[in-house]
Design an enzyme around this catalytic site. Structure first.
Site, short mmCIF file in Angstrom:
data_model
loop_
_atom_site.label_atom_id
_atom_site.label_comp_id
_atom_site.label_asym_id
_atom_site.label_seq_id
_atom_site.Cartn_x
_atom_site.Cartn_y
_atom_site.Cartn_z
N LYS A 37 0.60 -1.06 -0.01
CA LYS A 37 -0.10 0.10 -0.05
C LYS A 37 0.76 1.21 0.07
CE LYS A 37 0.80 1.31 4.57
NZ LYS A 37 1.67 2.45 4.80
N LEU A 72 5.55 0.93 3.19
CA LEU A 72 4.74 0.26 2.36
C LEU A 72 3.99 -0.88 2.68
CD1 LEU A 72 7.54 0.41 -0.73
CD2 LEU A 72 5.63 2.05 -0.40
N GLY A 106 5.09 -6.11 5.61
CA GLY A 106 4.68 -7.20 6.75
C GLY A 106 3.54 -7.54 6.89
N ALA A 126 1.14 -6.92 4.75
CA ALA A 126 0.47 -7.36 3.32
C ALA A 126 0.37 -8.91 3.70
CB ALA A 126 1.28 -6.70 2.26
N ASP A 139 -2.72 -1.83 9.77
CA ASP A 139 -2.64 -1.64 8.56
C ASP A 139 -3.20 -2.97 7.94
OD1 ASP A 139 -1.63 1.16 8.37
OD2 ASP A 139 0.39 0.32 7.62
#
Ligand code: ATP
Length: 291
Positions: A11, A98, A101, A103, A135
């Site tokens: 992301k 980004l 981890g 994800a 996240d």
């Protein structure tokens, strides 16, 4: 033995406003999340020897500190899933803002449910996701979304398209805790800034997206790591429409109209030892590919 693989998409935060400190130690934020084409690939299969994890590509620690391992542990504890063996093929830079981890963890939750036909609603998976990290709920669902609270209260935004992003990641990591420790709260007070009119973007008008490109964590990180400011300036000098640090950094994203435009800017960004990726926005989160 049945083996599945999941694309675990990274992301970016197109904008991030820190709206307050919370009693639980986290911060309240308002952010515009976007999943992107850059991904790790996560392979899962049942294991008779307990949870196992191996890593190819970029190396990250195996074992219980790995967020993918934590997701597998939650599935066994909360949903009585069998143990699984996880192989990560990592491409997403680590500690880079980004969500790599997170994800991978989202991919294990989604992939584990598919692999073992677990009885778990999307709502249940979302609540397990939040136990792992702020996240992870967004990365399960993906696409474009406004996130408030810790980032886990998600409001879908019409999919954005018609642009590309140049991701420039300098060769060091920033811990999210350190970025939040340096924040000055409420720098971007106009809370409507992430409420974008995405129809304008679909028509190829990047102007409204440019207004989202602000991150309250950026000044504190730049003060500590001036190279992040240098990356941003290099992107702006190269000719991107806007540039902003993603999440807790140090990756800076540059907004361009197309991958051709992004490619044409590459020569102006070389020679610093920065990792560069050209990515597109995508309208999904992690995807189970082979079941
Ligand atoms: P976020 O934007 O969610 O804060 P990030 O992109 O900045 O995350 P990650 O790449 O997720 O950061 O890594 C942060 C830390 O988590 C690293 O220090 C790393 O050792 C640890 N970690 C645990 N599991 C993983 C994983 N599967 N992949 C990458 N890092 C992991």
């Amino acid at each position: 033995m049945r083996r599945i693989h999941i694309e675990a998409h990274a992301k970016v935060n197109l904008g991030l406003s820190v709206t307050g400190a919370r009693p639980d130690g986290y911060h309240d934020i308002e952010t515009l999340f976007q999943t992107i084409s850059l991904s790790d690939t996560v392979f899962l299969e049942a294991s008779k020897a307990g949870i196992g994890l191996s890593c190819e590509g970029i190396q990250v620690p195996g074992g219980p500190s790995n967020l993918a391992w934590q997701a597998a542990t939650l599935l066994t504890r909360e949903l009585a899933a069998p143990a699984m063996s996880i192989t990560l093929f990592k491409r997403i830079p680590v500690g880079a803002g980004l969500g790599g981890g997170s994800a991978d963890a989202a991919a294990v939750l989604m992939g584990g449910r598919a692999l073992f036909d677990l009885e778990a609603s999307d709502t249940k998976l979302m609540s397990l996701a939040l136990e792992i990290g702020s996240d992870v709920p967004f990365l399960l669902r993906g696409g474009t979304a406004r996130g408030v609270g810790r980032g886990e209260i998600l409001e879908p935004v019409a999919p954005l398209s018609g642009f590309c992003l140049l991701l420039v990641t300098p060769a060091f990591k920033v811990r999210a805790e350190d970025a939040y420790a340096r924040v000055r709260i409420g720098l971007t007070r106009d809370a409507s800034y992430t409420k974008l009119n995405s129809s304008a973007i679909r028509e190829g008008e990047l102007g409204s997206l440019v207004t989202a490109f602000r991150n309250d964590l950026e000044p504190g990180v730049v003060a500590c790591y001036p190279e992040v400011g240098a990356v941003k300036q290099a992107l702006l000098d190269a000719g991107v429409q806007a540039a902003v640090m993603s999440g807790s950094g140090p990756t800076v994203i540059g907004l361009v109209r197309s991958s051709e435009e992004a490619t044409s800017l590459l020569p102006r960004l070389g020679g610093h030892g920065w990792q560069i990726h050209i990515v597109e926005p995508i309208d999904s989160g992690c995807r189970v590919e082979g079941a």
